[in-house]
Design an enzyme around this catalytic site. Structure first.
Site, mmCIF file in Angstrom:
data_model
loop_
_atom_site.group_PDB
_atom_site.id
_atom_site.type_symbol
_atom_site.label_atom_id
_atom_site.label_comp_id
_atom_site.label_asym_id
_atom_site.label_seq_id
_atom_site.Cartn_x
_atom_site.Cartn_y
_atom_site.Cartn_z
ATOM 1 N N ASN A 8 1.605 57.041 31.792
ATOM 2 C CA ASN A 8 1.559 57.881 30.593
ATOM 3 C C ASN A 8 0.094 58.090 30.236
ATOM 4 O O ASN A 8 -0.562 57.152 29.779
ATOM 5 C CB ASN A 8 2.322 57.154 29.467
ATOM 6 N N LYS A 10 -1.046 59.826 27.886
ATOM 7 C CA LYS A 10 -1.229 60.033 26.443
ATOM 8 C C LYS A 10 -2.151 61.243 26.218
ATOM 9 O O LYS A 10 -2.080 62.188 26.999
ATOM 10 C CB LYS A 10 -1.733 58.743 25.781
ATOM 11 N N HIS A 92 8.429 57.394 22.392
ATOM 12 C CA HIS A 92 7.317 56.447 22.524
ATOM 13 C C HIS A 92 6.944 55.930 21.132
ATOM 14 O O HIS A 92 7.011 56.666 20.150
ATOM 15 C CB HIS A 92 6.119 57.127 23.186
ATOM 16 N N GLU A 94 4.214 55.483 19.775
ATOM 17 C CA GLU A 94 3.158 56.254 19.109
ATOM 18 C C GLU A 94 3.738 57.485 18.424
ATOM 19 O O GLU A 94 3.230 57.932 17.401
ATOM 20 C CB GLU A 94 2.060 56.614 20.129
ATOM 21 N N GLU A 162 8.650 48.619 25.548
ATOM 22 C CA GLU A 162 7.222 48.518 25.284
ATOM 23 C C GLU A 162 6.998 47.854 23.929
ATOM 24 O O GLU A 162 7.073 48.526 22.889
ATOM 25 C CB GLU A 162 6.580 49.911 25.268
ATOM 26 N N GLY A 168 -2.043 48.710 24.788
ATOM 27 C CA GLY A 168 -3.482 48.916 24.673
ATOM 28 C C GLY A 168 -4.249 47.728 24.127
ATOM 29 O O GLY A 168 -5.408 47.856 23.737
ATOM 30 N N SER A 207 0.051 46.997 28.413
ATOM 31 C CA SER A 207 -1.034 46.259 29.075
ATOM 32 C C SER A 207 -0.701 45.821 30.499
ATOM 33 O O SER A 207 -1.116 44.744 30.936
ATOM 34 C CB SER A 207 -1.465 45.059 28.217
HETATM 35 P P1 13P Z 1 -1.114 50.497 27.930
HETATM 36 O O1 13P Z 1 -0.711 50.315 29.378
HETATM 37 O O2 13P Z 1 -2.438 51.184 27.765
HETATM 38 O O3 13P Z 1 -0.981 49.225 27.160
HETATM 39 O O4 13P Z 1 -0.053 51.530 27.295
HETATM 40 C C1 13P Z 1 1.304 51.318 27.481
HETATM 41 C C2 13P Z 1 2.038 52.509 27.015
HETATM 42 O O5 13P Z 1 2.130 52.783 25.829
HETATM 43 C C3 13P Z 1 2.653 53.387 28.037
HETATM 44 O O6 13P Z 1 3.520 54.303 27.465
#
Ligand code: 13P
Length: 247
Positions: A8, A10, A92, A94, A162, A168, A207
């Site tokens: 992803n 983002k 997601h 976010e 997740e 992150g 992560s």
């Molecule tokens: P990270 O791998 O940067 O922690 O992000 C995970 C994520 O949100 C994938 O959708």
């Protein structure tokens, strides 16, 4: 089941980043797992063109629940499919946070994705406060019940677990914690959609890096990963693809 390494991007990447796609596909011409990247919507068509004839598939990061209409700035599942996507991430954390998306909205998006012929990658996960309060299984059970279409099959659904606090941050749950959640998800999914649940890929996200991928992929009911930061560079994502291929 064929496992899935999904990335992803983002809100990262302009056309220059497509050089990573070429590097990834050259290094991994025939991986033993599925390989998917979800770039920003602006790059879906270009990435799909660059990936043509390779093992890489391309997905979107969100879609609207409607196929078309007066929804300025939004993109439908049909449009993503038309641009060359085969999958789309919905729900997601976010988006649940930044855009206040509810389980009902995520469900509608997942249904729209499946109706357009896309694989719906439905994301769920608890916050740190929810985990500290011992509510992890409660929270993700509710999210799963509310955001996964009842008519889903192994071919049309992927579920990504997740934990919000692991995204992150460089922090991950313990292997035992991941195992608990994924076993729970498989059982709940079986109760919801029946025998098809056995073939639904359950991804861990948060992560994931080349250095921790192998131990995570060894966990029962972990059928791949949804990778954020480490999917931006071909070398890092390729390391995760290699670990999953070997799992
Ligand atoms: P990270 O791998 O940067 O922690 O992000 C995970 C994520 O949100 C994938 O959708």
């Amino acid at each position: 089941m064929r496992k899935l390494a999904a990335g992803n991007w983002k809100m990262n990447g302009t056309a220059a980043a497509l050089s990573e796609v070429a590097a990834l596909c050259t290094a991994h011409p025939a991986p033993a797992c599925d390989m998917l990247l979800c770039p920003p919507a602006t790059l879906v068509a270009q990435m799909a063109a660059a990936a043509k004839g390779t093992a890489l598939q391309v997905g979107g990061q969100d879609c609207h629940a409607k196929a078309s209409g007066a929804h300025t700035g939004d993109i439908s599942a049909l449009m993503l499919q038309d641009a060359g996507a085969t999958a789309v991430i919905v729900g997601h954390s976010e988006r649940r946070t930044d855009h206040a998306e509810t389980d009902a909205q995520v469900l509608a998006k997942a249904e729209a994705a499946q109706a357009a012929g896309l694989v719906a990658i439905v994301c769920i996960g608890e916050t740190e406060a929810e985990r500290d309060a011992g509510r992890t299984l409660d929270v993700i059970g509710t999210q799963l019940a509310g955001s996964v279409p009842a008519a889903s099959t192994a071919a049309t659904l992927v579920v990504a677990y997740e934990p919000v606090w692991a995204i992150g941050t460089g922090r991950t749950p313990t292997i035992a914690e991941i195992a608990d959640v994924h076993a729970f998800l498989r059982a709940r999914l079986t109760a919801k959609i029946g025998a098809e649940a056995a073939g639904v890929r359950l991804l861990y996200g948060g992560s994931v890096k080349p250095s921790n991928a192998a131990e995570i992929f060894a966990v029962p009911h972990v059928d791949g990963a949804l990778v954020g930061g480490a999917s931006l560079k071909a070398a890092d994502f390729g390391g995760i693809v290699a670990a999953l291929s070997a799992a």
